[in-house]
Each structure stands twice: as structure tokens, then as C-alpha cells.
Design an enzyme around this catalytic site. Structure first.
Site, PDB file in Angstrom:
ATOM      1  N   ARG A  38       0.834  -1.207   0.000  1.00 18.76           N
ATOM      2  CA  ARG A  38       0.000   0.000   0.000  1.00 18.76           C
ATOM      3  C   ARG A  38       0.869   1.258   0.000  1.00 18.76           C
ATOM      4  NH1 ARG A  38      -3.601   0.991   5.239  1.00 18.76           N
ATOM      5  NH2 ARG A  38      -1.487   0.905   6.070  1.00 18.76           N
ATOM      6  N   THR A  39       1.844   1.294   0.873  1.00 13.68           N
ATOM      7  CA  THR A  39       2.780   2.416   0.896  1.00 13.68           C
ATOM      8  C   THR A  39       3.904   2.091  -0.080  1.00 13.68           C
ATOM      9  OG1 THR A  39       2.226   2.684   3.215  1.00 13.68           O
ATOM     10  CG2 THR A  39       4.177   3.863   2.431  1.00 13.68           C
ATOM     11  N   SER A 133       3.644 -20.426   9.683  1.00 16.61           N
ATOM     12  CA  SER A 133       4.352 -20.406  10.961  1.00 16.61           C
ATOM     13  C   SER A 133       5.853 -20.524  10.768  1.00 16.61           C
ATOM     14  CB  SER A 133       3.875 -21.545  11.856  1.00 16.61           C
ATOM     15  OG  SER A 133       4.611 -21.530  13.057  1.00 16.61           O
ATOM     16  N   GLY A 134       6.566 -19.946  11.701  1.00 15.41           N
ATOM     17  CA  GLY A 134       8.022 -20.052  11.661  1.00 15.41           C
ATOM     18  C   GLY A 134       8.696 -18.706  11.749  1.00 15.41           C
ATOM     19  N   LYS A 188      -3.795 -23.306  12.476  1.00 16.23           N
ATOM     20  CA  LYS A 188      -2.701 -22.401  12.853  1.00 16.23           C
ATOM     21  C   LYS A 188      -2.948 -21.817  14.248  1.00 16.23           C
ATOM     22  CE  LYS A 188       0.897 -19.642  12.498  1.00 16.23           C
ATOM     23  NZ  LYS A 188       0.700 -18.484  13.310  1.00 16.23           N
ATOM     24  N   HIS A 191      -2.102 -24.406  16.673  1.00 21.54           N
ATOM     25  CA  HIS A 191      -0.634 -24.467  16.736  1.00 21.54           C
ATOM     26  C   HIS A 191      -0.117 -23.406  17.703  1.00 21.54           C
ATOM     27  CE1 HIS A 191       3.150 -22.539  15.612  1.00 21.54           C
ATOM     28  NE2 HIS A 191       3.601 -23.732  15.290  1.00 21.54           N
ATOM     29  N   ASN A 192      -0.618 -22.193  17.566  1.00 19.07           N
ATOM     30  CA  ASN A 192      -0.156 -21.115  18.439  1.00 19.07           C
ATOM     31  C   ASN A 192      -0.546 -21.366  19.894  1.00 19.07           C
ATOM     32  OD1 ASN A 192       0.526 -20.045  15.961  1.00 19.07           O
ATOM     33  ND2 ASN A 192       0.034 -17.958  16.558  1.00 19.07           N
ATOM     34  N   GLU A 195       1.820 -23.725  21.204  1.00 20.91           N
ATOM     35  CA  GLU A 195       3.072 -22.985  21.413  1.00 20.91           C
ATOM     36  C   GLU A 195       3.038 -22.272  22.782  1.00 20.91           C
ATOM     37  OE1 GLU A 195       4.022 -20.440  18.019  1.00 20.91           O
ATOM     38  OE2 GLU A 195       4.423 -18.824  19.440  1.00 20.91           O
ATOM     39  N   ARG A 450     -27.154 -29.034  41.840  1.00 20.26           N
ATOM     40  CA  ARG A 450     -27.937 -28.319  40.818  1.00 20.26           C
ATOM     41  C   ARG A 450     -29.413 -28.663  40.945  1.00 20.26           C
ATOM     42  NH1 ARG A 450     -27.056 -29.868  35.740  1.00 20.26           N
ATOM     43  NH2 ARG A 450     -27.692 -27.877  34.858  1.00 20.26           N
TER      44      ARG A 450
HETATM   45  P1  2AM Z   1       1.708  -0.363   4.756  1.00 18.62           P
HETATM   46  O1  2AM Z   1       3.191  -0.542   4.617  1.00 18.62           O
HETATM   47  O2  2AM Z   1       1.151   0.479   3.674  1.00 18.62           O
HETATM   48  O3  2AM Z   1       1.297   0.127   6.138  1.00 18.62           O
HETATM   49  C1  2AM Z   1       1.748  -5.047   7.872  1.00 18.62           C
HETATM   50  O4  2AM Z   1       1.216  -4.003   8.609  1.00 18.62           O
HETATM   51  C2  2AM Z   1       1.450  -4.876   6.409  1.00 18.62           C
HETATM   52  O5  2AM Z   1       0.031  -4.732   6.236  1.00 18.62           O
HETATM   53  C3  2AM Z   1       2.094  -3.669   5.770  1.00 18.62           C
HETATM   54  O6  2AM Z   1       2.615  -4.069   4.539  1.00 18.62           O
HETATM   55  C4  2AM Z   1       0.929  -2.711   5.625  1.00 18.62           C
HETATM   56  O7  2AM Z   1       1.050  -1.796   4.553  1.00 18.62           O
HETATM   57  C5  2AM Z   1      -0.184  -3.684   5.330  1.00 18.62           C
HETATM   58  N1  2AM Z   1      -1.529  -3.086   5.518  1.00 18.62           N
HETATM   59  C6  2AM Z   1      -2.072  -2.691   6.670  1.00 18.62           C
HETATM   60  N2  2AM Z   1      -3.325  -2.243   6.457  1.00 18.62           N
HETATM   61  C7  2AM Z   1      -3.565  -2.358   5.131  1.00 18.62           C
HETATM   62  C8  2AM Z   1      -4.680  -2.080   4.299  1.00 18.62           C
HETATM   63  N3  2AM Z   1      -5.803  -1.585   4.811  1.00 18.62           N
HETATM   64  N4  2AM Z   1      -4.561  -2.333   2.979  1.00 18.62           N
HETATM   65  C9  2AM Z   1      -3.418  -2.836   2.462  1.00 18.62           C
HETATM   66  N5  2AM Z   1      -2.341  -3.138   3.205  1.00 18.62           N
HETATM   67  C10 2AM Z   1      -2.410  -2.901   4.526  1.00 18.62           C
END
Ligand code: 2AM
Length: 478
Positions: A38-39, A133-134, A188, A191-192, A195, A450
Site C-alpha cells: 500500500r505504501t 508459521s516459523g 494455525k 498451533h499457536n 506454542e 444443581r
Molecule cells: P503499509 O506498509 O502500507 O502500512 C503489515 O502491517 C502490512 O500490512 C504492511 O505491509 C501494511 O502496509 C499492510 N496493511 C495494513 N493495512 C492495510 C490495508 N488496509 N490495505 C493494504 N495493506 C495494509
């Protein structure tokens, strides 16, 4: 400049460390991966550093990402669980066509995955929720993967998933199809939870050795190292030995400088909640979650420590024997924890209509993930030789091990109780074992209570099940 032609095998959205490492892992295995975040600056940074010189294709928008994918499109995302996943899906759906595959590799709550699977299925899209996981290292070198959801998608992702997954000692990939809907994310989650339990019993052993037996970090480090070449051989025992060897700048053990207030991200809690919902006595894992909560109440404990008295905790009497006993206590409690974990899986399978293969699940967990251990080979074998096994306790290996370990296990609990050292997981595991093997529990009295106050009725031992009786209990002796 990327040409607008379908060339990528799979897309990965979300370039935090896990996402980046999965991409590099896929690229290592010869798959062409398109990356998106996204960023966008995060993508640029990735392409100019870790992904430099690889075949990874960067996409700066979702339409661009979708355009570079071979069909049916395979789009995996590693984004924050919760609303971020729904938002992303909403943005993607208009860009896709029937038969395209969406894979959520985050730690989503299985009920969310159930819902998304159904909603997207109605639109002709194939949805997968996969446990991964991992940690960072696993993602890069080989994670354990637990995919579930729309089974029609499995043939399209199987090659990629099994290629990048960790390989067990026999060469089998730690990835197999788990089941429909949210089954992958459920497994999963379990699994956690397991853990959490494994970590808690290790911490209780450390607590007893440190405060009860007065052992030094060196002595404990050697003990954990020794245990790591026996039946407890596992990733978590191994890292515990590593941790105990690390010194702070002044040469003292670093772990003793770490604040004793545990954090969590919620998967253990979800496991406990699910066990309550399904009516499964998942005592060890639940105790492990509660132990984290208690640890987090640091300020309150500090105040209580000043006023609430207990016995003298330190007594080195019988130290060597107790350390030997501890290894067996850990093994026994671990058997209880996994037996309970598989009881939970069995009940979830019944409730959600999943066909879980317990041997395959144990097999997936043998490498790549945090609970990897030699112990899981035994569980795999137990379910392989009897897929309908009522409970792990009933398998001859586990039954005999419990029989062999239990005198030592009981001595450890006694030693901890006498010293006032809390061992909630180790001791509740023993209580569970004793309860499970008890033909006549005191629930007869409970039912009478009861019936006394609420006329809830009861069944009788001398009559068939399903016949209900009510008595006037307050009319003493009449
Ligand atoms: P970002 O770098 O743009 O914040 C872990 O937080 C990952 O999830 C990051 O790559 C983050 O992107 C992504 N993320 C969090 N919210 C999101 C959203 N609403 N749409 C797309 N990616 C998202």
C-alpha cells in the site's frame, strides 16, 4: 518499465518482513513473484535492497499488480489481520474474475476466514486462509504452511506452497491441504495455542530450577542443552538453552534483566475461547494464557509480594533427582497439552464439518514452525496407525510414556507446591490426566447440588442415560 503482459506466477501484497521473506523464498524456488505494498516507498526500498538482482516484479498499484499475473490469478496477502484484510479484498474484487485465487497468509481469526471464503465463493473467487508459521526465519528459509478454504484452489497453489515450505527430516514438505473454510487458520490458531503451552511449561521448569533449586544460569543452560538431545528435543527447548547463555554487558545473564510481564497477540486467547465454545477441557493451554495475564499484572504482584506470605521457596534437597524428574514432568505435561490440542481439533472438525487429517497436521508441524520437535513424529505415527484414535493417551507409546513419567511428574508438582512455586500448566496437566482416567468423578454431587437449588434434574447410575429424576433434597433424610 514492466510490460503489461501476464508473466508472474503469484502476487504478494504486504511487504512487512514476513511478506518480503516469503517473496524471496518463492523467488529462490524459481517462481516469478509480483510484489505490492500500500505504501509504495516500502516497495521501492524492497526492490532496491533485499530483492535487488532477483526476478521480483514490483507493482505500484493493484490494477498493475493484477495485470502482470498469469491466470487464474494467485494473490497472496500478508497484511494486518482484521479490517485491513476486508478493505484489501474490497479493493481487489472488482479487478478479478471468476476462478482467481486469494490467499490470506496472516493470522486471521478462523471465523473471519469462514465468512470471507463463503462471501467470495459466491462471487466465483476461490479463497484460501493459510496458517504460516516459523516467524521471519521460517518465511525466508521454509515455513510450516497450513492452507484451508476453497479446495478447488489447492491444485493451483500446491506446487508453490510445497516448494517454499520447510522439509521434515524425511524430506516431506511441511505443507498440506488442511480442510474447507477456516480450517487452515483454525489449525494455525491451535498451533499457536500449543506454542503457548510449550513455552509455559518450559518457563515453569526454569522457575523451579532457578528459585526452588537455586540453580545458576550455566547449570540451567546445560540442563536445557541436555534435554534438547532427548525426547524433549525441540526448537523451543533449544532457544531456551541459547537464551540462558547470553550475557549482559556486565557479564550477568541477560534473561534476568528482562521484565517478567508477558505480551501476546491473541492467538492463545482465541484458542482458549474456542475451547470454551466447543466444550473441550483445554486446561493446559488456557492456564498458559492466564499465566501471561498474571505476569502482566506486575505492579499488583510487586505489592502482593510484600504482604502475602508463602513457604521458603529455596531448598536444594534432592536437587539432582528433581532435575531428572523435571525432564519427565515436562514430557508428560507436553503429552497432555497435545492430547488436549488434538481433542480441540477433533471437536472443531465435528462442529465445522471439516475432514481433518490429524497425522498430516502433526506432520506439517514437524519442521519450520515454532513447535517443531521430534515429539511430533510420534503423534504423526500414532494417528497414521490409527486415524480414529480416541485420544493420544490411548496410543501405546504415549500411554506407556505417561505411565513411566508420572511418578517423577508427581514428585515435581509436590516439590513445587511445597516451595510455593507456581506451576499452573504442569499441575493442571496432571489434574487433567487424573480426571481423564477417573471412572467416577464427583460430578454426582454437583448434579445433586444443581437439582437441589434449581431442580435441574439428574440421571442415575442404575438407570439408562436419558432418564431424568428430581428429588426433594432439602427434606433431610425423608
Ligand atoms: P503499509 O506498509 O502500507 O502500512 C503489515 O502491517 C502490512 O500490512 C504492511 O505491509 C501494511 O502496509 C499492510 N496493511 C495494513 N493495512 C492495510 C490495508 N488496509 N490495505 C493494504 N495493506 C495494509
Amino acid at each position: 518499465m514492466v510490460e503489461n503482459k501476464a508473466q508472474a506466477d503469484i502476487a504478494l501484497i504486504g511487504l512487512a518482513v514476513m511478506g518480503q521473506n516469503l517473496i524471496l523464498n518463492m523467488a529462490d524456488h524459481g517462481f516469478s513473484v509480483a510484489a505490492y505494498n500500500r505504501t509504495v516507498s516500502r516497495l521501492d526500498e524492497f526492490l532496491s535492497s533485499a530483492a535487488k538482482g532477483t526476478s521480483v516484479i514490483g507493482a505500484r498499484s493493484l490494477p498493475e499488480l493484477v495485470a502482470v499475473l498469469k491466470k487464474p490469478r494467485r494473490i497472496m496477502f500478508m497484511v494486518k489481520a482484521g479490517t485491513a484484510v476486508d478493505e484489501l479484498i474490497q479493493e481487489l474484487v472488482p479487478l478479478l474474475e471468476a476462478g482467481d485465487i486469494l490467499i490470506d497468509g496472516g493470522n486471521s481469526l478462523f471465523t473471519d476466514t469462514q465468512r470471507r471464503c463463503a462471501e467470495l465463493g459466491a462471487k466465483g473467487l476461490l479463497y484460501i486462509g493459510s496458517g504460516v508459521s516459523g516467524g521471519e526465519e521460517g518465511a525466508r528459509r521454509g515455513p510450516a504452511l497450513m492452507p484451508g478454504g476453497d479446495a478447488r484452489a489447492w491444485p493451483y497453489i500446491k506446487d508453490i506452497f510445497q516448494a517454499i515450505a520447510a522439509k521434515a527430516s524425511d524430506g516431506e514438505p511441511c505443507c498440506d491441504w488442511v480442510g474447507q473454510g477456516g480450517a487452515g487458520h483454525y489449525v494455525k490458531m491451535a498451533h499457536n495455542g500449543i506454542e503457548y503451552g510449550d513455552m509455559q511449561i518450559i518457563c515453569e521448569a526454569y522457575h523451579l530450577m532457578r528459585d526452588g533449586l537455586g540453580m545458576s544460569s550455566e547449570e540451567m543452560q546445560q540442563t536445557f542443552s541436555r534435554w534438547n538431545s532427548g525426547p524433549l528435543d525441540s526448537y523451543l527447548i533449544g532457544i531456551t538453552a541459547d537464551i540462558l547463555a547470553v550475557k549482559d554487558a556486565d557479564g550477568s545473564p541477560l534473561v534476568e534483566r528482562v521484565l517478567d510481564a508477558a505480551g501476546q497477540k491473541g492467538t492463545g486467547k482465541w484458542t482458549g475461547i474456542s475451547s470454551l465454545d466447543l466444550g473441550v477441557p483445554l486446561t493446559l493451554i488456557s492456564e498458559a494464557v492466564y499465566a501471561r495475564y498474571l505476569s502482566a499484572q506486575k505492579e499488583e504482584r510487586l505489592r502482593a509480594a510484600e504482604v502475602l506470605k508463602g513457604p521458603e521457596s529455596r531448598s536444594e534437597a534432592g536437587r539432582e533427582g528433581l532435575v531428572t524428574d523435571l525432564e519427565q514432568a515436562l514430557l508428560a505435561a507436553k503429552i497432555v497439552s497435545y492430547a488436549q490440542g488434538f481433542m480441540l481439533l477433533r471437536e472443531a472438525a465435528r462442529e465445522y464439518k471439516w475432514e481433518l487429517d490429524y497425522s498430516a497436521i502433526a506432520s506439517i508441524w514437524r519442521a519450520g514452525c515454532i513447535i517443531r520437535s521430534v515429539f511430533l513424529n510420534k503423534i504423526k505415527e500414532a494417528y497414521l496407525s490409527n486415524p480414529d484414535l480416541l485420544n493420544l493417551f490411548m496410543d501405546s507409546f504415549f500411554r506407556e510414556t505417561l505411565e513411566k513419567c508420572q511418578p517423577a511428574w508427581r514428585r515435581v508438582i509436590v516439590a513445587a507446591v511445597q516451595r510455593g512455586i507456581p506451576v499452573p500448566a504442569l499441575s493442571s496437566a496432571l489434574s487433567f490426566y487424573d480426571g481423564y482416567r477417573c471412572a467416577r468423578l464427583p460430578a454426582n454431587l454437583l448434579q445433586a447440588q444443581r437439582d437441589y437449588f434449581g431442580a435441574h434434574t439428574y440421571e442415575r447410575v442404575d438407570r439408562p442415560r436419558g432418564e431424568f429424576f428430581h428429588s426433594d433434597w432439602s427434606n433431610k433424610g425423608a
